[in-house]
Design a protein around this motif. Structure first.
Motif, PDB file in Angstrom:
ATOM      1  N   LYS A 183       0.833  -1.192   0.000  1.00  0.00           N
ATOM      2  CA  LYS A 183       0.000   0.000   0.000  1.00  0.00           C
ATOM      3  C   LYS A 183       0.875   1.252   0.000  1.00  0.00           C
ATOM      4  N   GLU A 184       0.317   2.331  -0.508  1.00  0.00           N
ATOM      5  CA  GLU A 184       0.991   3.618  -0.483  1.00  0.00           C
ATOM      6  C   GLU A 184       0.516   4.375   0.753  1.00  0.00           C
ATOM      7  N   GLY A 185       1.428   4.605   1.660  1.00  0.00           N
ATOM      8  CA  GLY A 185       1.010   5.197   2.918  1.00  0.00           C
ATOM      9  C   GLY A 185       0.321   4.163   3.792  1.00  0.00           C
ATOM     10  N   TRP A 186      -0.730   4.608   4.475  1.00  0.00           N
ATOM     11  CA  TRP A 186      -1.436   3.713   5.385  1.00  0.00           C
ATOM     12  C   TRP A 186      -2.533   2.909   4.705  1.00  0.00           C
ATOM     13  N   PHE A 187      -3.173   3.494   3.693  1.00  0.00           N
ATOM     14  CA  PHE A 187      -4.357   2.810   3.173  1.00  0.00           C
ATOM     15  C   PHE A 187      -4.522   2.918   1.661  1.00  0.00           C
ATOM     16  N   LEU A 188      -3.726   3.724   0.957  1.00  0.00           N
ATOM     17  CA  LEU A 188      -3.925   3.914  -0.474  1.00  0.00           C
ATOM     18  C   LEU A 188      -3.494   2.665  -1.239  1.00  0.00           C
ATOM     19  N   ARG A 196      -3.832   4.559  -9.094  1.00  0.00           N
ATOM     20  CA  ARG A 196      -4.735   4.508  -7.960  1.00  0.00           C
ATOM     21  C   ARG A 196      -6.177   4.468  -8.445  1.00  0.00           C
ATOM     22  N   TYR A 197      -7.066   4.121  -7.519  1.00  0.00           N
ATOM     23  CA  TYR A 197      -8.487   4.105  -7.877  1.00  0.00           C
ATOM     24  C   TYR A 197      -8.950   5.493  -8.310  1.00  0.00           C
ATOM     25  N   SER A 198      -8.422   6.535  -7.661  1.00  0.00           N
ATOM     26  CA  SER A 198      -8.809   7.903  -8.027  1.00  0.00           C
ATOM     27  C   SER A 198      -8.385   8.253  -9.447  1.00  0.00           C
ATOM     28  N   ASP A 199      -7.353   7.591  -9.968  1.00  0.00           N
ATOM     29  CA  ASP A 199      -6.945   7.826 -11.357  1.00  0.00           C
ATOM     30  C   ASP A 199      -7.987   7.281 -12.326  1.00  0.00           C
ATOM     31  N   PHE A 200      -8.572   6.130 -11.972  1.00  0.00           N
ATOM     32  CA  PHE A 200      -9.659   5.597 -12.796  1.00  0.00           C
ATOM     33  C   PHE A 200     -10.857   6.547 -12.766  1.00  0.00           C
TER      34      PHE A 200
END
Length: 665
Positions: free
Chosen positions: A289-294, A313-317
């Motif tokens: 994971k990137e950081g704690w939860f990404l 990341r999901y936000s990129d989608f």
């Protein structure tokens, strides 16, 4: 947007009208998209969102309670070992490399689970008694069909304990914990199971039929030189912010302005063989994971010249879908799964599959596949930096692409009637497809349980064979006379019990072969379910297109025309009155009317372009994809079922042949 229903065409979709599908057991293969069905009697399309009321999938794919029970059971008996580790927890958290490599070999699908059949096949190479192997399986797998990584490590530790101990009857978690400081490596032979686990990875959702050997002839690349609207060869090699086609770069068969129509104005309704050359994009979950939860995903296309996979990341989608909706509001676009706080492994896997279907839908759309932002999404390694330094155009497709008179004339006059045929029946189709996916996933659960039960049957029969020989009065020395005869070289074995024991072993081997074939069938069934979900996604996409069309196709042409008419009357009145300074006032009104007339012309052109888009999506994209996916998926499904049943039939025939010499008396 945590835990929120997915946005459809700019508006949120209510989840109040959903009912949980009855009778669907949760499993590691559950997909939240298929876990709900619309309530009876619903009208319209605004409430048909399979994700909106779906609960978090159960954690049945990762048997946590078994692991927690193991850890709780040894909490008070942990023994310190080298390296600062403690007891079984230390072994689980920092296992030897052999343990890790063995698990990776059995985890063929990358889900963090090893099937019971493959674990049993591995443990059978340990030369331990079948009763001991059965006890190890019962201690770790309990009543489950798979073993998680922690449970598999415990199982290997118990194997090592049993191999190093003279008392196999007293194998337990407590003894394992106490023996860890001096525990040797288990003696197993993984090479014997590799041939049984060469199972293909799940397809991307639109790679329908590729895993069926009898369908290979249907999937050979087309050698035709004719125009193919589904040709997915990328035409953009550099990232750019504007979505227009690069200069001097025109898609084959398309007009120079980039619209989805041939230059003669005839729509391409017969795009045969589009499925022969699909672009395939793999989406893989990155465990770190990137950081704690990404959470990030590895995205890799087989036709984009990026060289290496990119991480997204999901936000990129979400960003990509937002851009495409604004650019192509009247094209078929798939929906994204939702985001959820604290997702478990089952939800992450379901979302990964949904993202895979999402991106493969887009890259194989005959128009959207050439979008510049899409190409950057699939190829740019420093995607976040690119987004910060680049201003991406979100201009609507109709503002830069025009159609000519002949193309306009090709649009049928009864287009609305044709669209209504689909719109009026789309709700029933969606309900049917959700039920279809639900039923297939219930069948998948039964297959998983059948594979696990077959493995346990095999273990039980092998253990029974050992017990049968030990209990026969002729096979064992129960008194001094028999012991003396044995010492003098006189054997008193019972050929009847030995023959029956060998027969039970053959039957047990038959059941493990059944378990392995069923395990293979589970993977092929999972692949087919993804193909069925891809077809369901197609109908969901057209539902969303209808929603966007109803909302975004509206304009104020009528209001502008009324303003122009009002100004015309006022101009005539001013000219008739001929008051001082009337010329200046008339010039202002004429300029305003000219501007409104220009806007009316653009809006009328947009109306025509919208109709052209809807007709293209209906007649070319939707019609061809629907028929091809349904036909090829069911053909592939049927071929795989025939092949699987033939293998199982051969297994039983082999057993029948082996049991011909099994003694009766």
């Amino acid at each position: 947007m945590f835990n929120a229903p997915r946005r459809m065409g700019g508006g949120s979709i209510s989840s109040s009208a959903f009912l949980t599908s009855p009778g669907l057991s949760s499993s590691a293969y559950n997909d939240p998209l298929a876990s709900t069905v619309p309530a009876p009697g619903m009208s319209g399309f605004g409430d048909v969102d399979p994700w909106s009321a779906a609960p978090t999938p159960a954690r049945s794919g990762t048997p946590r309670d078994s692991i927690e029970e193991i850890r709780e059971g040894i909490a008070g008996t942990s023994t310190s070992i080298s390296g600062g580790r403690e007891g079984l927890n230390g072994l689980i958290n920092d296992p030897p490399p052999l343990y890790v490599s063995l698990f990776d070999e059995l985890d063929t699908t990358g889900t963090g689970q090893a099937s019971l059949a493959s674990v049993q096949r591995l443990l059978s190479t340990s030369r331990l008694p079948a009763s001991t192997v059965e006890r190890i399986i019962n201690l770790t797998a309990r009543d489950r069909s798979t073993l998680a990584r922690q449970e598999f490590i415990c199982a290997l530790g118990l194997v090592a304990l049993a191999q190093s101990s003279s008392d196999n009857e007293d194998i337990s978690i407590e003894r394992l914990s106490a023996s860890i400081p001096n525990l040797p490596l288990p003696d197993v032979k993984p090479s014997t199971i590799s041939q049984n686990n060469t199972l293909s990875a799940p397809p991307t959702g639109y790679d329908i039929g590729n895993h069926a050997s009898s369908s290979d002839a249907l999937l050979t690349p087309s050698t035709s030189t004719g125009f193919n609207a589904w040709d997915s060869t990328p035409r953009h090699t550099n990232g750019f912010s504007d979505h227009e086609t690069q200069p001097n770069q025109i898609s084959s068969g398309y007009s120079a302005n980039g619209s989805a129509f041939k230059s003669d104005g005839i729509l391409d309704e017969s795009q045969l063989g589009y499925w022969k050359n699909l672009e395939n994009v793999q989406v893989t979950l990155i465990t770190e994971k990137e950081g704690w939860f990404l959470q990030k995903y590895k995205v890799e296309s087989d036709k984009r010249s990026s060289g290496e996979p990119v991480s997204r990341r999901y936000s990129d989608f979400v960003w990509l879908l937002d851009c495409l909706i604004k650019r192509y509001p009247f094209r078929l676009l798939p929906s994204l799964p939702p985001k959820r706080i604290g997702p478990d492994a089952s939800f992450l896997e379901a979302r990964r599959k949904s993202l895979t279907r999402f991106i493969n839908f887009i890259v194989n759309h005959p128009v959207i596949k050439d979008d510049g932002a899409l190409n950057v999404f699939l190829t740019e390694k420093s995607f976040e930096s690119w987004r910060k330094r680049t201003k991406v155009s979100i201009e609507e497709e109709s503002s830069s692409k025009k159609i000519n008179i002949s193309q306009e004339m090709s649009i049928p006059t009864n287009l609305n009637e044709k669209l209504n045929f689909l719109k009026n029946n789309l709700n029933n189709i969606l309900i049917s497809y959700q039920k279809l996916v639900n039923l297939l996933e219930k069948s998948l659960i039964r297959l998983i349980n059948h594979s696990a039960d077959s493995s346990r049957l095999s273990l039980n029969l092998q253990s029974l064979s050992e017990s049968l020989n030990k209990s026969c009065f002729r096979c064992t020395s129960t008194n001094d006379q028999n012991q003396d005869e044995s010492q003098n070289g006189i054997t008193n074995n019972c050929s009847l019990c030995q023959g029956v024991g060998r027969g039970l072993n053959d039957i047990g081997e038959n059941w493990i072969r059944i378990a392995e074939e069923t395990e293979h069938r589970v993977i092929t069934m999972t692949n087919h379910i993804e193909s069925f979900k891809s077809t369901r996604d197609l109908y969901l996409s057209f539902r969303d297109l209808f929603i966007r069309h109803d909302k975004l196709s509206k304009d104020n042409v009528d209001g502008l025309r009324k303003k122009v008419e009002t100004r015309s009357k006022k101009i005539e009145s001013l000219r008739s009155a001929a008051k001082p300074g009337w010329e200046i006032e008339v010039d202002k009104l004429v300029a305003a009317s000219d501007q409104d007339n220009s806007t009316i012309t653009c809006l009328l052109s947009r109306r025509v372009f919208i109709k052209a888009c809807m007709w293209h999506e209906l007649s070319v994209v939707f019609h061809s994809r629907q028929s091809a996916q349904i036909t090829l998926t069911w053909k592939s499904f049927t071929n795989d079922e025939i092949e699987s049943n033939e293998k199982i039939e051969n297994i039983w025939k082999d057993l029948k042949s082996n049991l011909e010499n099994m003694p009766i008396e």
